[in-house]
Structures are given as structure tokens and as C-alpha cells.
Write an enzyme that holds these catalytic residues in place. Structure first.
Site, PDB file in Angstrom:
ATOM      1  N   SER A 185       0.836  -1.207   0.000  1.00 30.28           N
ATOM      2  CA  SER A 185       0.000   0.000   0.000  1.00 30.28           C
ATOM      3  C   SER A 185       0.872   1.260   0.000  1.00 30.28           C
ATOM      4  O   SER A 185       0.520   2.269  -0.600  1.00 30.28           O
ATOM      5  CB  SER A 185      -0.925   0.008   1.222  1.00 30.28           C
ATOM      6  OG  SER A 185      -1.852  -1.057   1.133  1.00 30.28           O
ATOM      7  N   TRP A 217       4.211  -9.796  -6.098  1.00 26.22           N
ATOM      8  CA  TRP A 217       2.798  -9.892  -6.471  1.00 26.22           C
ATOM      9  C   TRP A 217       2.575  -9.500  -7.940  1.00 26.22           C
ATOM     10  O   TRP A 217       1.592  -8.863  -8.274  1.00 26.22           O
ATOM     11  CB  TRP A 217       1.894  -9.012  -5.585  1.00 26.22           C
ATOM     12  CG  TRP A 217       2.126  -9.109  -4.121  1.00 26.22           C
ATOM     13  CD1 TRP A 217       2.468  -8.083  -3.286  1.00 26.22           C
ATOM     14  CD2 TRP A 217       2.030 -10.277  -3.306  1.00 26.22           C
ATOM     15  NE1 TRP A 217       2.601  -8.544  -2.004  1.00 26.22           N
ATOM     16  CE2 TRP A 217       2.335  -9.889  -1.983  1.00 26.22           C
ATOM     17  CE3 TRP A 217       1.725 -11.612  -3.556  1.00 26.22           C
ATOM     18  CZ2 TRP A 217       2.342 -10.784  -0.915  1.00 26.22           C
ATOM     19  CZ3 TRP A 217       1.735 -12.505  -2.496  1.00 26.22           C
ATOM     20  CH2 TRP A 217       2.033 -12.090  -1.196  1.00 26.22           C
ATOM     21  N   THR A 253       1.423  -9.923 -11.451  1.00 28.76           N
ATOM     22  CA  THR A 253       0.485 -10.768 -12.192  1.00 28.76           C
ATOM     23  C   THR A 253       1.049 -11.128 -13.559  1.00 28.76           C
ATOM     24  O   THR A 253       1.585 -10.269 -14.262  1.00 28.76           O
ATOM     25  CB  THR A 253      -0.857 -10.044 -12.367  1.00 28.76           C
ATOM     26  OG1 THR A 253      -1.334  -9.654 -11.075  1.00 28.76           O
ATOM     27  CG2 THR A 253      -1.892 -10.933 -13.019  1.00 28.76           C
ATOM     28  N   ARG A 258      -7.934   0.806 -12.286  1.00 23.43           N
ATOM     29  CA  ARG A 258      -8.831   0.323 -11.218  1.00 23.43           C
ATOM     30  C   ARG A 258     -10.195  -0.026 -11.817  1.00 23.43           C
ATOM     31  O   ARG A 258     -10.906  -0.906 -11.326  1.00 23.43           O
ATOM     32  CB  ARG A 258      -9.004   1.406 -10.144  1.00 23.43           C
ATOM     33  CG  ARG A 258      -7.836   1.511  -9.190  1.00 23.43           C
ATOM     34  CD  ARG A 258      -8.175   2.379  -7.994  1.00 23.43           C
ATOM     35  NE  ARG A 258      -8.383   3.761  -8.376  1.00 23.43           N
ATOM     36  CZ  ARG A 258      -7.511   4.751  -8.139  1.00 23.43           C
ATOM     37  NH1 ARG A 258      -6.365   4.501  -7.539  1.00 23.43           N
ATOM     38  NH2 ARG A 258      -7.777   5.988  -8.497  1.00 23.43           N
ATOM     39  N   GLN A 279     -24.158 -19.888  -0.989  1.00 16.67           N
ATOM     40  CA  GLN A 279     -25.232 -20.181  -0.031  1.00 16.67           C
ATOM     41  C   GLN A 279     -26.468 -20.753  -0.731  1.00 16.67           C
ATOM     42  O   GLN A 279     -27.083 -21.703  -0.248  1.00 16.67           O
ATOM     43  CB  GLN A 279     -25.595 -18.886   0.713  1.00 16.67           C
ATOM     44  CG  GLN A 279     -26.530 -19.083   1.900  1.00 16.67           C
ATOM     45  CD  GLN A 279     -25.846 -19.762   3.084  1.00 16.67           C
ATOM     46  OE1 GLN A 279     -24.627 -19.760   3.178  1.00 16.67           O
ATOM     47  NE2 GLN A 279     -26.626 -20.355   3.958  1.00 16.67           N
ATOM     48  N   GLU A 281      -4.463  -3.822  -6.924  1.00 16.59           N
ATOM     49  CA  GLU A 281      -4.569  -2.447  -7.449  1.00 16.59           C
ATOM     50  C   GLU A 281      -5.095  -1.483  -6.379  1.00 16.59           C
ATOM     51  O   GLU A 281      -5.882  -0.593  -6.650  1.00 16.59           O
ATOM     52  CB  GLU A 281      -5.420  -2.402  -8.727  1.00 16.59           C
ATOM     53  CG  GLU A 281      -4.685  -3.066  -9.869  1.00 16.59           C
ATOM     54  CD  GLU A 281      -5.026  -2.517 -11.229  1.00 16.59           C
ATOM     55  OE1 GLU A 281      -5.379  -1.330 -11.342  1.00 16.59           O
ATOM     56  OE2 GLU A 281      -4.920  -3.291 -12.178  1.00 16.59           O
TER      57      GLU A 281
END
Length: 387
Positions: A134, A158, A160, A245, A344, A371
Site C-alpha cells: 500500500s 505480487w 500478475t 482500477r 449459499q 490495485e
């Protein structure tokens, strides 16, 4: 006077149909196996390339499809409805190349966007580090000028599609005394001497897309591979996230839509107490809430995509940062709730790998984290409001 409806254009609707047909035929049948085997599917990548859906956002002047931001969202959404891991191909190709589109020289754009548009290589984005998540500005990766080259040392985490991508946008410190203003952006190639990759992370979801460290040990690259001017890398990184984002929001929408569609089909067929489960009001209320959350997130995401497109075309959008954070946050929170409810609604079956909703629930979780975590998105939104 005719009023243009607050809706995507006919071309966008046709694109959705095309991508959905391809996803149903060429992607969905392999999604469970990609998850189970934790393998990147080159066959699925080739199918996306053949349909020119692997990097739709690349402008036509670099050989791309020239899709607008909303069209790109629709592609990612429809691919994610079938397989979240596969949707990271168009999403991460955009993430890796937006820094070039925003800040690179024409020569650098042409050199790297053309092979991406031809499907000859994917583009990953390397910002995070083991100690700088962050707090990305706390990065330690260094790029030291040496004649007409830079020498890079550090570890990115991390990342991708690391290892399968040919190209990487790497943020590195060029002036340690200048804080965030001392960070520059570079293009690093997989084949550059000194580039290696950590082992594949063992993850909860998106298992068909590798996540690995990118390790740079005295990687020497030509100085003309810097994206923009020295010291502008962090600014480019933040501007990039304003656009990308929205692609994570799109991914979340697709995962949620896939889970909702499956749950609706299931409750119509499943009988208990002598009638379809769909006849029970408690179930109907759950479905209504799921669809309502999804549609709200979708409208916010499409609105943000329209703003992103305008900004990319040089029209400043002062609320883009707020809207892109809001879209990513709302859509990913909705996806987590909707996929959990889908599990569920399938009861015990929902908890097994014989049905796709447990995979969708695991895949949805990452959209709240990468992101920029949703806690960071709330900080970003609040700062925009309090400016």
C-alpha cells in the site's frame, strides 16, 4: 429533441455478444481445469489473440483494435464471467501499457505496443515490493545511470502474469533523496540478462494466472527505455491506476454476473418441499439483492469508464480518481457478497468443486485487494472529497 440514452452504444452491445459467445465456447470449458491445475492456458490466450481480444485498448496506430475504455471494460467483464484468471490477460495488458500510453515517447510506444497488439508478448506491471505494498513510494528497487544505460537492482512482488509476460513496466528509484519524486518508470524485458522470477505464489484464487516475484540482479537496459522524464514514474503509476482500477471493477462485475447467472439457473431447477427453491420468498429476496448490487456497481463502473476515455483523449476529468476508486471498491465488495450468496443458494453443492460458484467466490476476493486494497480506495475517495 432526441435525448441520447444513458446507455452503451449499439457497438458495445454487439461486442458483448461476440465476447460472450467466445467465452462460453473457448474459455468457460477450461476454467475449472486452469484453477485445479494452477496453469496458465496458452490455448485460451491464443483464442483471445485470434479474436483480437487480448489487448483491445491498444490504439489503431500501433496495430491495436483501438477499443475505448467502456469497450475494454465489457471485454474484461465478459471474459471474467467465464474465467477470472483469463480476464487478467486483457486487464494486465492494459495495466502494463497505460504508463506508456500516458508518458512514453512515440518511439517507445511503437516499439512495445505493436508486439503486444500482435499477441507476441504480454505486458505486466511491477510496482509493489515485499516491503512496499500500500505504501508503494517506500520501494527499494534502484536504477542507477551508467553512461547511456541504467542498471536495475531489486525485487518486485505480487506481479500478475510474471514469467509468462515478455514485457514489464518497472518502477525504480533513480534519486533516493527525492522521495516519491525520485522514482522513474522503465520497460524491462523478460529476456534482459539478470531478470529472473520467484516461485509461483500458492493462492486462494485466480490460480490460472501466475503471480511471482520479478527479481532484477544488475539488469542493464538502454536509457531510452525510461518511460517519460526522470522522476515522473510515481506520478505515472498513480495516473495509470486511475484508469486501470476500472478494469478491476470490470473483472469483479464479470465474476459476480457469472455467479448470479449460475445461482438463478440452479434455484429454478432445484426442488425442496415439493417445489422449486426459486418459489421461496427468502431466496427471491437474496436474488433481488444480488442483482441490485451488481447493477449499481455496473452503472458506476461504466460511468467511470466514460470518464477514463475522456481523460485518455486529453480532456481533464477532475473526478476520475474518485470515480475509479469508487467503482473498484463498490464492484469488488459487491462481487464478494454476490459470490458468497451464490454459494449459499447452492447449499452443500455450492461448497464443492463440482460447481463453479466456489471458484468464483475465491476469485472474487482478490478484487478487494489488488490495485489498491479497498481500505486504500476509501482513503483515496475521502482525500478527493476533502481537498
Amino acid at each position: 429533441m432526441s435525448f441520447p440514452l444513458y446507455a452503451p452504444a449499439e457497438e458495445h452491445d454487439m461486442l458483448r455478444e461476440t465476447v460472450r459467445a467466445l467465452a462460453d465456447e473457448k474459455i468457460a470449458p477450461y476454467a475449472a481445469a486452469a484453477d485445479e491445475n494452477e496453469e496458465f492456458s496458452w490455448d485460451v490466450y491464443k483464442a483471445l489473440v485470434a479474436a483480437d481480444l487480448h489487448a483491445v485498448h491498444v490504439p489503431e496506430q500501433y496495430g491495436g483494435a483501438g477499443a475505448d475504455a467502456l469497450a475494454t471494460v465489457i471485454v474484461i467483464e465478459e471474459v471474467a464471467r467465464a474465467c477470472a484468471s483469463t480476464s487478467l490477460i486483457p486487464a494486465v495488458n492494459k495495466l502494463g501499457t497505460v504508463p506508456l500510453l500516458l508518458s512514453a515517447s512515440e518511439e517507445l510506444k511503437a516499439r512495445y505496443l505493436r508486439p503486444v497488439s500482435r499477441g507476441e508478448g504480454m505486458f505486466s506491471y511491477a510496482l509493489s515490493e515485499p516491503e512496499a505494498g500500500s505504501d508503494a513510494a517506500a520501494m527499494k528497487t534502484r536504477a542507477v545511470a551508467d553512461g547511456d544505460s541504467y542498471v536495475l537492482n531489486g525485487t518486485k512482488m505480487w506481479i500478475t502474469n510474471a514469467g509468462v509476460s515478455e514485457y514489464y513496466t518497472v518502477m525504480a528509484v533513480t534519486d533516493p533523496s527525492a522521495g516519491a519524486r525520485g522514482i522513474s518508470a522503465f520497460v524491462v524485458e523478460k529476456s534482459d540478462e539478470g531478470v529472473s522470477f520467484g516461485p509461483k505464489e500458492r493462492k486462494l484464487g485466480i490460480k490460472g494466472s501466475p503471480t511471482r516475484q520479478v527479481i532484477m540482479d544488475n539488469v542493464r537496459i538502454p536509457a531510452d527505455r525510461m518511460i517519460g522524464a526522470p522522476g515522473t514514474g510515481f506520478k505515472t503509476a498513480l495516473a495509470t491506476l486511475d484508469h486501470t482500477r476500472i478494469t478491476i471493477a470490470a473483472q469483479a462485475l464479470g465474476i459476480a454476473q457469472g455467479a448470479l447467472d449460475y445461482a438463478v439457473g440452479y434455484v429454478k431447477e432445484r426442488k425442496q418441499f415439493g417445489r422449486p427453491v426459486a418459489d421461496f420468498q427468502g431466496v427471491q429476496f437474496m436474488l433481488a439483492d444480488m442483482a441490485m448490487k451488481l447493477e449499481a456497481a455496473r452503472q458506476l463502473t461504466y460511468h467511470a469508464a466514460a470518464k477514463s476515455e475522456r481523460a485518455m483523449n486529453g480532456e481533464p476529468q477532475k473526478d476520475l480518481t474518485f470515480l475509479s476508486s469508487a467503482a473498484k471498491c463498490a464492484a469488488s465488495d459487491a462481487a464478494m457478497e454476490i459470490t458468497t450468496d451464490a454459494v449459499q443458494l447452492l447449499g452443500g453443492y455450492g461448497y464443492t468443486k463440482d460447481f463453479p460458484v466456489e471458484r468464483m467466490m475465491r476469485d472474487a476476493k482478490i478484487t478487494q485487494i489488488y490495485e489498491g486494497t479497498n481500505q486504500i480506495q476509501r482513503m483515496v475517495m475521502a482525500r478527493q472529497l476533502l481537498k
